[in-house]
Enzyme design. Sequence first.
Site, PDB file in Angstrom:
ATOM      1  N   ARG A 237      -4.362   0.112  -3.420  1.00  0.00           N
ATOM      2  CA  ARG A 237      -5.297   0.644  -2.423  1.00  0.00           C
ATOM      3  C   ARG A 237      -6.511   1.300  -3.055  1.00  0.00           C
ATOM      4  O   ARG A 237      -7.376   1.802  -2.346  1.00  0.00           O
ATOM      5  CB  ARG A 237      -4.554   1.706  -1.609  1.00  0.00           C
ATOM      6  CG  ARG A 237      -4.360   1.367  -0.162  1.00  0.00           C
ATOM      7  CD  ARG A 237      -3.554   2.504   0.397  1.00  0.00           C
ATOM      8  NE  ARG A 237      -3.574   2.591   1.808  1.00  0.00           N
ATOM      9  CZ  ARG A 237      -2.606   2.113   2.584  1.00  0.00           C
ATOM     10  NH1 ARG A 237      -1.599   1.450   2.078  1.00  0.00           N
ATOM     11  NH2 ARG A 237      -2.662   2.320   3.875  1.00  0.00           N
TER      12      ARG A 237
ATOM     13  N   LYS B  63      -0.708  -5.888   8.613  1.00  0.00           N
ATOM     14  CA  LYS B  63      -0.089  -6.247   7.325  1.00  0.00           C
ATOM     15  C   LYS B  63       1.430  -6.286   7.430  1.00  0.00           C
ATOM     16  O   LYS B  63       2.074  -7.247   7.020  1.00  0.00           O
ATOM     17  CB  LYS B  63      -0.498  -5.237   6.222  1.00  0.00           C
ATOM     18  CG  LYS B  63      -1.994  -5.159   5.991  1.00  0.00           C
ATOM     19  CD  LYS B  63      -2.343  -4.219   4.867  1.00  0.00           C
ATOM     20  CE  LYS B  63      -1.993  -2.772   5.122  1.00  0.00           C
ATOM     21  NZ  LYS B  63      -2.699  -2.148   6.247  1.00  0.00           N
TER      22      LYS B  63
ATOM     23  N   ARG C  63       1.159   1.593  18.686  1.00  0.00           N
ATOM     24  CA  ARG C  63       2.287   1.111  17.858  1.00  0.00           C
ATOM     25  C   ARG C  63       3.533   1.969  18.070  1.00  0.00           C
ATOM     26  O   ARG C  63       3.460   3.192  18.162  1.00  0.00           O
ATOM     27  CB  ARG C  63       1.901   1.150  16.375  1.00  0.00           C
ATOM     28  CG  ARG C  63       3.114   0.875  15.480  1.00  0.00           C
ATOM     29  CD  ARG C  63       2.766   0.596  14.067  1.00  0.00           C
ATOM     30  NE  ARG C  63       1.942   1.620  13.461  1.00  0.00           N
ATOM     31  CZ  ARG C  63       1.385   1.499  12.262  1.00  0.00           C
ATOM     32  NH1 ARG C  63       1.560   0.397  11.569  1.00  0.00           N
ATOM     33  NH2 ARG C  63       0.648   2.464  11.775  1.00  0.00           N
TER      34      ARG C  63
ATOM     35  N   ARG D   3       4.589   6.833  14.800  1.00  0.00           N
ATOM     36  CA  ARG D   3       4.370   7.419  13.473  1.00  0.00           C
ATOM     37  C   ARG D   3       3.457   8.630  13.564  1.00  0.00           C
ATOM     38  O   ARG D   3       2.526   8.653  14.357  1.00  0.00           O
ATOM     39  CB  ARG D   3       3.740   6.357  12.545  1.00  0.00           C
ATOM     40  CG  ARG D   3       4.763   5.687  11.659  1.00  0.00           C
ATOM     41  CD  ARG D   3       4.242   4.504  10.927  1.00  0.00           C
ATOM     42  NE  ARG D   3       3.028   4.735  10.157  1.00  0.00           N
ATOM     43  CZ  ARG D   3       2.469   3.809   9.376  1.00  0.00           C
ATOM     44  NH1 ARG D   3       3.029   2.624   9.274  1.00  0.00           N
ATOM     45  NH2 ARG D   3       1.374   4.077   8.713  1.00  0.00           N
TER      46      ARG D   3
ATOM     47  N   ARG E  39      -8.077   7.593   8.466  1.00  0.00           N
ATOM     48  CA  ARG E  39      -7.484   6.507   7.663  1.00  0.00           C
ATOM     49  C   ARG E  39      -8.485   5.367   7.496  1.00  0.00           C
ATOM     50  O   ARG E  39      -8.569   4.747   6.445  1.00  0.00           O
ATOM     51  CB  ARG E  39      -6.197   6.011   8.340  1.00  0.00           C
ATOM     52  CG  ARG E  39      -5.065   7.022   8.205  1.00  0.00           C
ATOM     53  CD  ARG E  39      -3.924   6.716   9.123  1.00  0.00           C
ATOM     54  NE  ARG E  39      -3.207   5.510   8.754  1.00  0.00           N
ATOM     55  CZ  ARG E  39      -2.277   4.948   9.515  1.00  0.00           C
ATOM     56  NH1 ARG E  39      -1.961   5.500  10.680  1.00  0.00           N
ATOM     57  NH2 ARG E  39      -1.650   3.875   9.113  1.00  0.00           N
TER      58      ARG E  39
END
Length: 224
Positions: free
Chosen positions: A94, A9, A133, A166, A177
């Site tokens: 969400r 996203k 990431r 992160r 998640r």
Amino acid sequence: MLGAPGAGKGTQCKRIVEKYGLLHLSSGDILRQKIAYSVERIADRKELNAKRYPLNADLMDSGELVPDEVIVEMMAGAIKKTPQAGFVLDGFPRTVNQADRLDKLLACNGKRIDAVLNLKVNDRIVAERMTGRRSCPQCGAVYHIENLRPKVEGICDNDGATLIQRSDDSLEVVKNRLKTYHRQTEPVVDYYRKHNTVYDIDANKDADEVSAQLIENLDALAKE
Ligand code: AP5
């Protein structure tokens, strides 16, 4: 822009806002900015937990959602300041409750949703993307150790900052998640199928192919 964690996203929103001159509103980025701001000011974690945003940091670190009330208030403030040209929402809404509140909020501000872009990705691919990431703490640019490498390893191409991982990108938290996504956020897609045009995008493909699908749909929409 809807999609599981790691669907891409943020990566795609950055490309779209640049191409169409829109504003990118990421609920996750706004939360992390507010948390960083609070952390700079209060050193003691116990005291931090008494405050609103650092309390949310614990929820984010465990892969749970921040309460709807906090998010809706935070995003309402951001949406009121959006430019005429338009904006792309990333990570919000969400929950179905957030989607319902967003509809009311937009109606009150004379704004509307033109398109719902739904990035569809397999859970296995998500795990690979998230654990690899790396993000720039200064400009928010997103890289991947295999798929989207910076020119110099560990350094942001834009501003030379040292890239970070992160705190919610460990495999254990990513699994939670994903569970949270399937339980609480997937119903939001069904909510929009009843009220809006939803564009399903195959986000398992590489980032350029995903961008091409998005642009094709958005260009067609602009011509309508
Ligand atoms: P948030 O920051 O919104 O995280 P997320 O939705 O889990 O999404 P991510 O930012 O992790 O992934 P992304 O889809 O943007 O992927 P990216 O482009 O970075 O939310 C974090 C937390 O905040 C939540 O868990 C919750 O606690 C809280 N929160 C936020 N909003 C909330 C709300 N509305 N209500 C309640 N709580 C809320 O890409 C990932 C990686 O893959 C990168 O390394 C990238 O380089 C790579 N990549 C991207 N696309 C591709 C591709 N096509 N091929 C290969 N690699 C790719």
